[in-house]
Design a protein around this motif. Structure first.
Motif, mmCIF file in Angstrom:
data_model
loop_
_atom_site.group_PDB
_atom_site.id
_atom_site.type_symbol
_atom_site.label_atom_id
_atom_site.label_comp_id
_atom_site.label_asym_id
_atom_site.label_seq_id
_atom_site.Cartn_x
_atom_site.Cartn_y
_atom_site.Cartn_z
ATOM 1 N N LEU A 34 0.734 34.885 66.128
ATOM 2 C CA LEU A 34 1.366 33.585 66.315
ATOM 3 C C LEU A 34 0.864 32.971 67.610
ATOM 4 C CD1 LEU A 34 4.955 34.597 65.300
ATOM 5 C CD2 LEU A 34 3.422 33.141 64.006
ATOM 6 N N GLY A 35 0.651 31.665 67.597
ATOM 7 C CA GLY A 35 0.216 30.957 68.786
ATOM 8 C C GLY A 35 1.286 30.974 69.863
ATOM 9 N N ASP A 36 0.901 30.572 71.052
ATOM 10 C CA ASP A 36 1.831 30.573 72.182
ATOM 11 C C ASP A 36 2.975 29.583 71.998
ATOM 12 O OD1 ASP A 36 0.319 32.482 73.475
ATOM 13 O OD2 ASP A 36 -0.885 30.983 74.531
ATOM 14 N N ASP A 37 2.715 28.461 71.337
ATOM 15 C CA ASP A 37 3.732 27.409 71.226
ATOM 16 C C ASP A 37 3.640 26.714 69.866
ATOM 17 O OD1 ASP A 37 5.803 25.776 71.960
ATOM 18 O OD2 ASP A 37 4.576 24.451 73.202
ATOM 19 N N PRO A 38 4.000 27.408 68.775
ATOM 20 C CA PRO A 38 3.861 26.777 67.460
ATOM 21 C C PRO A 38 4.807 25.601 67.230
ATOM 22 C CG PRO A 38 4.942 28.900 67.245
ATOM 23 C CD PRO A 38 4.520 28.762 68.676
ATOM 24 N N ASP A 58 13.001 32.949 62.345
ATOM 25 C CA ASP A 58 12.831 33.070 60.890
ATOM 26 C C ASP A 58 11.576 32.335 60.434
ATOM 27 O OD1 ASP A 58 15.193 34.525 60.677
ATOM 28 O OD2 ASP A 58 16.406 32.734 60.302
ATOM 29 N N LEU A 59 11.332 31.161 61.004
ATOM 30 C CA LEU A 59 10.146 30.392 60.627
ATOM 31 C C LEU A 59 8.867 31.098 61.074
ATOM 32 C CD1 LEU A 59 11.392 26.789 61.462
ATOM 33 C CD2 LEU A 59 11.373 27.938 59.241
ATOM 34 N N ARG A 60 8.889 31.689 62.253
ATOM 35 C CA ARG A 60 7.722 32.455 62.716
ATOM 36 C C ARG A 60 7.443 33.624 61.771
ATOM 37 N NH1 ARG A 60 10.341 31.686 67.796
ATOM 38 N NH2 ARG A 60 9.131 30.322 69.148
ATOM 39 N N ARG A 61 8.501 34.334 61.380
ATOM 40 C CA ARG A 61 8.346 35.477 60.473
ATOM 41 C C ARG A 61 7.785 35.011 59.123
ATOM 42 N NH1 ARG A 61 12.864 37.808 61.271
ATOM 43 N NH2 ARG A 61 14.064 36.575 59.808
ATOM 44 N N GLU A 62 8.300 33.905 58.613
ATOM 45 C CA GLU A 62 7.791 33.387 57.342
ATOM 46 C C GLU A 62 6.327 32.999 57.439
ATOM 47 O OE1 GLU A 62 9.639 30.394 55.036
ATOM 48 O OE2 GLU A 62 11.613 31.317 55.164
#
Length: 147
Positions: A34-38, A58-62
């Motif tokens: 994951l990027g530093d600041d999605p 949750d969105l990062r995990r998805e």
């Protein structure tokens, strides 16, 4: 290579929205990060005082699950690439479970200029998540091919 996919779908009463941007680079083995600041886009839209949402994890995990899903569905051998999820855009009212996963998978395929294998495109649902069961059961959102 960069790829962005925006899910925009109105079905029956429900609106679906998610947008994911990924960067794909060659690597020694498949990896998803994951990027530093999605969610940095929020400061551009809402100003410097924009705050994180309680469901960001949750969105990062998805997004990560969707990127892995995309890599696993490509024809053998699995490509040796590094996928960086650079941006995740959601709307509180229109983004539901599975939408970010779906957009992330398509963003990876778009960045690589490839499509999933035929068997994967016939799938009726997204893969099972270890903690959430089937994402969006019974809902098929594969884009239609142009006629």
């Amino acid at each position: 290579m960069e790829g962005t996919f925006r899910l925009l779908r109105q079905s029956h009463r429900w609106a679906r929205f998610a947008q994911v941007t990924v960067e794909v680079t060659p690597g020694d083995e498949p990896a998803v990060t994951l990027g530093d600041d999605p969610f940095g886009w929020r400061r551009a839209v809402y100003g410097p005082d924009a705050w994180p949402c309680p469901y960001d994890d949750d969105l990062r995990r998805e997004a990560a699950e969707g990127a892995w899903y995309a890599l696993e569905r490509l024809d053998s051998p699995r490509p040796r690439v590094r996928v960086l999820v650079a941006e995740i855009v959601e709307r509180a009212a229109d983004t539901g479970p599975g939408d970010v996963k779906f957009a992330a998978a398509h963003a990876v395929w778009r960045a690589m200029g490839r499509e999933p294998s035929v068997g994967a495109r016939r799938s009726r649902a997204m893969p099972r998540s270890p903690d959430k069961g089937v994402s969006r059961p019974g809902v098929i959102l594969w884009p239609r091919r142009p006629t």
